[in-house]
Design a protein around this motif. Structure first.
Motif, short mmCIF file in Angstrom:
data_model
loop_
_atom_site.label_atom_id
_atom_site.label_comp_id
_atom_site.label_asym_id
_atom_site.label_seq_id
_atom_site.Cartn_x
_atom_site.Cartn_y
_atom_site.Cartn_z
N MET A 1 0.83 -1.20 0.00
CA MET A 1 0.00 0.00 0.00
C MET A 1 0.87 1.26 0.00
SD MET A 1 -3.04 -1.01 -0.31
CE MET A 1 -3.83 0.58 -0.09
N LEU A 2 1.98 1.21 0.73
CA LEU A 2 2.88 2.36 0.74
C LEU A 2 3.44 2.61 -0.65
CD1 LEU A 2 4.44 4.55 2.25
CD2 LEU A 2 6.18 2.83 2.80
N LEU A 3 3.81 1.51 -1.36
CA LEU A 3 4.30 1.67 -2.73
C LEU A 3 3.21 2.22 -3.64
CD1 LEU A 3 6.41 -1.58 -3.25
CD2 LEU A 3 7.24 0.77 -3.21
N ARG A 4 1.98 1.74 -3.48
CA ARG A 4 0.88 2.22 -4.30
C ARG A 4 0.70 3.73 -4.14
NH1 ARG A 4 -4.18 2.38 -6.38
NH2 ARG A 4 -5.73 3.53 -5.19
N TYR A 5 0.64 4.19 -2.89
CA TYR A 5 0.44 5.62 -2.65
C TYR A 5 1.64 6.43 -3.10
CZ TYR A 5 -3.50 3.99 0.13
OH TYR A 5 -4.67 3.39 0.55
N SER A 6 2.83 5.86 -2.98
CA SER A 6 4.04 6.56 -3.43
C SER A 6 4.03 6.73 -4.94
CB SER A 6 5.29 5.78 -3.00
OG SER A 6 5.36 5.67 -1.60
N TYR A 7 3.64 5.68 -5.66
CA TYR A 7 3.57 5.76 -7.12
C TYR A 7 2.52 6.80 -7.55
CZ TYR A 7 6.32 1.45 -7.28
OH TYR A 7 7.31 0.51 -7.13
N LEU A 8 1.38 6.82 -6.85
CA LEU A 8 0.34 7.78 -7.17
C LEU A 8 0.82 9.21 -6.96
CD1 LEU A 8 -2.65 8.26 -7.92
CD2 LEU A 8 -3.19 8.13 -5.48
N LEU A 9 1.52 9.42 -5.87
CA LEU A 9 2.04 10.75 -5.59
C LEU A 9 3.10 11.16 -6.60
CD1 LEU A 9 1.95 13.11 -3.53
CD2 LEU A 9 3.77 11.95 -2.27
N ARG A 10 3.97 10.24 -6.95
CA ARG A 10 5.05 10.54 -7.88
C ARG A 10 4.53 10.78 -9.30
NH1 ARG A 10 9.57 6.03 -8.49
NH2 ARG A 10 7.88 5.07 -9.70
N ALA A 11 3.44 10.11 -9.66
CA ALA A 11 2.91 10.22 -11.02
C ALA A 11 2.11 11.50 -11.24
CB ALA A 11 2.04 9.01 -11.33
N THR A 12 1.68 12.15 -10.17
CA THR A 12 0.85 13.35 -10.30
C THR A 12 1.58 14.52 -9.65
OG1 THR A 12 -1.07 11.90 -10.05
CG2 THR A 12 -1.47 14.26 -9.97
N TYR A 13 2.27 15.29 -10.46
CA TYR A 13 3.08 16.38 -9.91
C TYR A 13 2.25 17.45 -9.23
CZ TYR A 13 1.72 19.03 -14.08
OH TYR A 13 1.00 19.67 -15.04
#
Length: 260
Positions: A1-13
């Motif tokens: 879940m941490l990776l999921r939220y990290s990817y979401l944050l990184r993908a949306t500047y």
């Protein structure tokens, strides 16, 4: 879940910018206000406390007019995206100019419902009558609203092109004007390198004019004329940008990808 939220944050500047944006705006706004009060000795001067309170209430009311004007415009637009109705509107015989006029009128209705009672409460609780400025208040209002509509129109164009991933702009973009637009303190409080940026914003002329009216009892029509001239340029630029972003969204096919 941490990776999921990290990817979401990184993908949306825009999400990353939003995290940095609010603390920065708050720090600049209240930091510059404190600098102004200390440098001017506003609270120690005779009658300074009352004068500072009056200008602060006036600035808060005018700032709310600016903010609600922009958000009233943008909210009506983004509600069409939330309801997935925007493609239907753009495929109808409705012209873009007619659509923009309806958004402008809706912003005025929302503003009247939200701000008019507040100005009356300011009279009741604090004895501050914004309407007593008369014609000057009408000029302040016009300059602020044209700027609000320019920002609202530009943000609507960005939403067309970028989709709801950029919807945070509806709530946040106007707040960058707060520390730079001399809302609660004069332009001279800002660092010298920021002052030209401040003078490029129409609200700066309104809030400097408000302080001149309340403190010096002088209506600075020259400031209001300059602010309105910049407004005309910005509104024309926003109309062109909206048209270009609409055409770009049609070519890219993003109009059919909007929704909740």
């Amino acid at each position: 879940m941490l990776l999921r939220y990290s990817y979401l944050l990184r993908a949306t500047y825009t999400r990353i910018l939003d995290i940095i944006y609010w603390p920065l705006v708050q720090m600049l706004t209240w930091g510059f206000l404190q600098t102004y009060l200390v440098q001017a000795g506003a609270l120690q001067a005779p009658g300074g406390a009352g004068q500072a309170a009056g200008t602060l209430i006036g600035a808060i009311l005018l700032w709310d007019i600016l903010l609600r004007g922009q958000q009233g415009f943008s909210f009506s637009f983004i509600e069409e995206m939330w309801s997935r109705n925007l493609p239907n509107i753009l495929m109808s015989p409705l012209r873009p100019a007619e659509f923009v006029v309806s958004l402008i009128l809706m912003s005025l209705i929302r503003l009247a419902l939200g701000v008019l009672p507040v100005t009356l409460f300011a009279i009741l609780f604090f004895g501050f009558n914004l309407w007593a400025l008369g014609v000057a208040f009408g000029a302040f209002f016009a300059v602020l609203m044209f700027f609000a509509w320019s920002i609202g129109l530009f943000v609507s164009g960005l939403l067309l092109r970028l989709g709801l991933g950029a919807e945070n702009l509806v709530w946040s973009i106007m707040f960058v004007v707060q520390p730079l637009g001399a809302v609660y303190y004069p332009v001279s409080t800002l660092p010298h390198w920021l002052q030209p940026i401040s003078w490029s914003l129409p609200p700066t002329y309104v809030f400097e004019g408000l302080r001149a009216a309340l403190i010096d009892h002088v209506i600075r029509w020259d400031l209001l004329a300059q602010g309105f001239a910049i407004d005309v340029f910005l509104f024309a630029a926003a109309c062109v940008a909206f048209g270009q972003l609409l055409q770009s969204a049609r070519r890219a096919g993003t109009l059919l990808q909007t929704g909740e």
